[in-house]
Design a protein around this motif. Sequence first.
Motif, PDB file in Angstrom:
ATOM      1  N   ALA A 174     -82.654  30.118  20.945  1.00  0.00           N
ATOM      2  CA  ALA A 174     -81.873  30.645  22.069  1.00  0.00           C
ATOM      3  C   ALA A 174     -82.485  30.170  23.385  1.00  0.00           C
ATOM      4  CB  ALA A 174     -81.854  32.167  22.026  1.00  0.00           C
ATOM      5  N   PRO A 175     -81.668  30.006  24.424  1.00  0.00           N
ATOM      6  CA  PRO A 175     -82.203  29.657  25.744  1.00  0.00           C
ATOM      7  C   PRO A 175     -83.158  30.736  26.246  1.00  0.00           C
ATOM      8  CG  PRO A 175     -79.810  29.407  25.677  1.00  0.00           C
ATOM      9  CD  PRO A 175     -80.197  30.113  24.428  1.00  0.00           C
ATOM     10  N   ASP A 176     -84.127  30.349  27.063  1.00  0.00           N
ATOM     11  CA  ASP A 176     -85.067  31.314  27.636  1.00  0.00           C
ATOM     12  C   ASP A 176     -84.320  32.381  28.424  1.00  0.00           C
ATOM     13  OD1 ASP A 176     -87.200  29.959  26.593  1.00  0.00           O
ATOM     14  OD2 ASP A 176     -87.632  28.823  28.418  1.00  0.00           O
ATOM     15  N   MET A 200     -82.340  34.706  27.335  1.00  0.00           N
ATOM     16  CA  MET A 200     -81.073  35.159  26.760  1.00  0.00           C
ATOM     17  C   MET A 200     -81.272  36.509  26.079  1.00  0.00           C
ATOM     18  SD  MET A 200     -77.818  34.485  26.013  1.00  0.00           S
ATOM     19  CE  MET A 200     -77.647  32.713  26.258  1.00  0.00           C
ATOM     20  N   ASP A 251     -75.639  38.986  24.993  1.00  0.00           N
ATOM     21  CA  ASP A 251     -75.065  37.735  25.500  1.00  0.00           C
ATOM     22  C   ASP A 251     -75.037  36.652  24.427  1.00  0.00           C
ATOM     23  OD1 ASP A 251     -74.687  38.930  27.936  1.00  0.00           O
ATOM     24  OD2 ASP A 251     -76.449  38.026  28.888  1.00  0.00           O
ATOM     25  N   LEU A 252     -76.077  36.627  23.585  1.00  0.00           N
ATOM     26  CA  LEU A 252     -76.082  35.629  22.511  1.00  0.00           C
ATOM     27  C   LEU A 252     -74.983  35.924  21.496  1.00  0.00           C
ATOM     28  CD1 LEU A 252     -77.427  33.167  21.225  1.00  0.00           C
ATOM     29  CD2 LEU A 252     -78.887  34.735  19.944  1.00  0.00           C
ATOM     30  N   ARG A 276     -71.588  34.821  22.486  1.00  0.00           N
ATOM     31  CA  ARG A 276     -71.280  33.396  22.382  1.00  0.00           C
ATOM     32  C   ARG A 276     -70.456  33.074  21.138  1.00  0.00           C
ATOM     33  NH1 ARG A 276     -75.914  29.330  24.625  1.00  0.00           N
ATOM     34  NH2 ARG A 276     -76.003  30.150  26.744  1.00  0.00           N
ATOM     35  N   ASP A 328     -84.729  40.537  25.070  1.00  0.00           N
ATOM     36  CA  ASP A 328     -84.815  39.077  25.105  1.00  0.00           C
ATOM     37  C   ASP A 328     -84.909  38.572  23.670  1.00  0.00           C
ATOM     38  OD1 ASP A 328     -85.798  36.385  25.208  1.00  0.00           O
ATOM     39  OD2 ASP A 328     -86.543  36.746  27.239  1.00  0.00           O
ATOM     40  N   ASN A 369     -85.908  35.829  22.392  1.00  0.00           N
ATOM     41  CA  ASN A 369     -87.130  35.116  22.044  1.00  0.00           C
ATOM     42  C   ASN A 369     -88.360  36.021  21.949  1.00  0.00           C
ATOM     43  OD1 ASN A 369     -85.975  32.522  21.772  1.00  0.00           O
ATOM     44  ND2 ASN A 369     -85.902  32.330  23.991  1.00  0.00           N
TER      45      ASN A 369
END
Length: 264
Positions: free
Chosen positions: A91-93, A95, A99-100, A103, A139, A141
């Motif tokens: 996943a983008p930093d 995120m 929100d993920l 997608r 988050d 990550n």
Amino acid sequence: MGVTAALSAHGLAVGYPGRRVIEGLDVEIVPGQLTVIVGPNACGKSTLLRTMARMLNPEQGEVRLHGTPVTSMGSRQVARQLAVLPQSPSAPDGMVVRDLVARGRYPHQRLLKPWSRDDDAAVEAAMRATDVVALADADVNELSGGQRQRVWLAMALAQETEVLLLDEPTSFLDIAHQIEVLDLGRALQRQGRTVVMVLHELHLAFRYADQLVVMKGGRIMAQGSPGEVVTAELIEEVYDLPCRIIADPETGSPMVIPLAGRGR
């Protein structure tokens, strides 16, 4: 007239620079069933799944989705019918979980069709099904491996497709969460979806699969229900593991019991 396969590959040859992984492979995924692909490491399981998901282009042969060659379909058209959870996604930093998962609704968005209550409902249902509602603002990550795996699975569920491909969905999960994910796969199948999983744990694969695809060296060694195809001879040929096959005391499905004394 036979039933059109939900997903099929014909004469498939797939490889990477300098290495052919799959050669002359034919397979048909039965619609509305839970299919599990098994085999030793590096036998082509994930390569097959990625090719069927149109993430890899075959060197030869073709993949069909509900009878239509995937090469003739647009990316969004494929994504409205087929969702895939690959191995080790990132996943983008920054995120956050909600929100993920959201997608997963991308294939359903159009210029004149903004985000709707249906999209909200799909995201919430996916998060409930994978038990990540409490992580909505976390988050991605910063989560544990098992938590991240369930979040990515939620994103695939939010896509609301007829066909769901899961590449080792039980990775990083303890046994309790493995069973939860596999029970979820079974529930989705009973709701009418076609579910395809790559699994390493043979006892779980044999317990949950309607159809089993057994691979070795880029080829399919057997396909059918576990009760039809699993034999001690097949397991030894595919895994080089002398064993006995007994019935699972809970389900009656095959269980592999390695013979004692190996390596002594």
